[in-house]
Design a protein around this motif. Sequence first.
Motif, PDB file in Angstrom:
ATOM      1  N   GLN A 126       0.859  -1.083  -0.109  1.00 39.69           N
ATOM      2  CA  GLN A 126      -0.079   0.031  -0.060  1.00 39.69           C
ATOM      3  C   GLN A 126       1.019   1.168  -0.038  1.00 39.69           C
ATOM      4  O   GLN A 126       0.303   2.193  -0.120  1.00 39.69           O
ATOM      5  N   MET A 127       2.342   1.158   0.278  1.00 36.26           N
ATOM      6  CA  MET A 127       3.014   2.289   0.297  1.00 36.26           C
ATOM      7  C   MET A 127       3.479   2.853  -0.928  1.00 36.26           C
ATOM      8  O   MET A 127       4.360   2.088  -1.794  1.00 36.26           O
ATOM      9  N   PRO A 128       2.976   3.849  -1.358  1.00 35.98           N
ATOM     10  CA  PRO A 128       3.170   4.499  -2.838  1.00 35.98           C
ATOM     11  C   PRO A 128       4.425   4.958  -3.137  1.00 35.98           C
ATOM     12  O   PRO A 128       4.983   5.402  -1.890  1.00 35.98           O
ATOM     13  N   GLY A 137       4.199  -5.269  -7.583  1.00 36.06           N
ATOM     14  CA  GLY A 137       3.359  -3.977  -8.194  1.00 36.06           C
ATOM     15  C   GLY A 137       2.810  -3.044  -6.755  1.00 36.06           C
ATOM     16  O   GLY A 137       2.219  -3.606  -5.884  1.00 36.06           O
ATOM     17  N   VAL A 138       3.417  -2.047  -6.617  1.00 33.87           N
ATOM     18  CA  VAL A 138       2.800  -1.224  -5.936  1.00 33.87           C
ATOM     19  C   VAL A 138       2.536   0.118  -6.428  1.00 33.87           C
ATOM     20  O   VAL A 138       2.837   0.395  -7.380  1.00 33.87           O
ATOM     21  N   PRO A 139       1.674   1.032  -5.933  1.00 36.42           N
ATOM     22  CA  PRO A 139       1.160   2.175  -6.393  1.00 36.42           C
ATOM     23  C   PRO A 139       2.356   3.047  -6.662  1.00 36.42           C
ATOM     24  O   PRO A 139       3.189   3.294  -5.974  1.00 36.42           O
ATOM     25  N   PHE A 140       2.190   3.985  -7.674  1.00 35.86           N
ATOM     26  CA  PHE A 140       3.024   5.047  -7.836  1.00 35.86           C
ATOM     27  C   PHE A 140       2.556   6.293  -8.316  1.00 35.86           C
ATOM     28  O   PHE A 140       1.274   6.177  -9.093  1.00 35.86           O
ATOM     29  N   ILE A 141       3.220   7.511  -8.340  1.00 38.96           N
ATOM     30  CA  ILE A 141       2.657   8.703  -8.653  1.00 38.96           C
ATOM     31  C   ILE A 141       3.605   9.382  -9.344  1.00 38.96           C
ATOM     32  O   ILE A 141       4.782   9.295  -9.202  1.00 38.96           O
ATOM     33  N   GLN A 181       0.722   1.542 -15.128  1.00 39.46           N
ATOM     34  CA  GLN A 181       0.164   2.967 -15.078  1.00 39.46           C
ATOM     35  C   GLN A 181       0.271   3.655 -13.728  1.00 39.46           C
ATOM     36  O   GLN A 181       0.105   3.035 -12.557  1.00 39.46           O
ATOM     37  N   PRO A 182       0.545   4.925 -13.572  1.00 34.73           N
ATOM     38  CA  PRO A 182       0.464   5.602 -12.107  1.00 34.73           C
ATOM     39  C   PRO A 182      -0.829   5.857 -11.962  1.00 34.73           C
ATOM     40  O   PRO A 182      -1.914   5.623 -12.398  1.00 34.73           O
ATOM     41  N   LYS A 183      -1.022   5.904 -10.605  1.00 35.85           N
ATOM     42  CA  LYS A 183      -2.378   6.236  -9.898  1.00 35.85           C
ATOM     43  C   LYS A 183      -2.844   7.683 -10.270  1.00 35.85           C
ATOM     44  O   LYS A 183      -4.136   7.831 -10.652  1.00 35.85           O
ATOM     45  N   PHE A 184      -1.824   8.530 -10.337  1.00 38.65           N
ATOM     46  CA  PHE A 184      -2.212   9.872 -11.050  1.00 38.65           C
ATOM     47  C   PHE A 184      -0.891  10.392 -11.371  1.00 38.65           C
ATOM     48  O   PHE A 184       0.061  10.096 -11.000  1.00 38.65           O
ATOM     49  N   VAL A 185      -0.727  11.523 -12.372  1.00 39.18           N
ATOM     50  CA  VAL A 185       0.181  12.425 -12.698  1.00 39.18           C
ATOM     51  C   VAL A 185      -0.025  13.819 -12.004  1.00 39.18           C
ATOM     52  O   VAL A 185      -1.138  14.274 -12.397  1.00 39.18           O
ATOM     53  N   TYR A 186       0.937  14.453 -11.599  1.00 37.79           N
ATOM     54  CA  TYR A 186       0.687  15.575 -10.928  1.00 37.79           C
ATOM     55  C   TYR A 186       1.847  16.669 -11.655  1.00 37.79           C
ATOM     56  O   TYR A 186       2.998  16.707 -11.298  1.00 37.79           O
TER      57      TYR A 186
END
Length: 189
Positions: free
Chosen positions: A97-99, A122-126, A160-165
């Motif tokens: 869960q640690m992005p 696979g872990v989340p990333f931004i 895919q990233p969780k979002f792009v900022y």
Amino acid sequence: MESIKVNLGERSYPIYFGSGLLKDFGRTYKRSFKSKRVVVVTNPTVGSLYFNEINDSLQKEGFEVNRIDVPDGEEYKTLLWASKLFDKLIAMKADRQMPLIALGGGVIGDLTGFVAATYLRGVPFIQVPTTLLAQVDSSVGGKTGVNHRRGKNLIGAFYQPKFVYIDVDTLKTLDKRELRAGLAEVIKY
């Protein structure tokens, strides 16, 4: 802040863009994640310019921020440096869960995305791209990877990233050559 959604079915994600966004990163992050721990991967140059703003924003929202620096340059986008990132994540007991947050240009985004795609399967990333080239190309589309001695980006994954900022104010610190490279990519599109 403006946003668009990259429509990839179940793999869709938002792209947030505007001016002065880094100070609000923590609030945007909080809407997407429950994990109280986060890792920011950057390089010393970008980190000296923008890490404190992201760190302060996340801490203000109650998150524990860990920082991993990768030296600046394409020559560090390798399996060796991916392995060093894996070692650091294992040492800090990073869980699924640690992005991972990629704060930097294409090298940081590609390397961080590759590590995110493969660590614990696979872990989340931004993506927080800080160069024009990364903002219009490498941070969008889920291309991640590292170089091999026989060629660029030979080892990688689409993840895919969780979002792009995208904070366009980060472009103010780029030199003219870096801006031209990004503009050439924009024209190509």
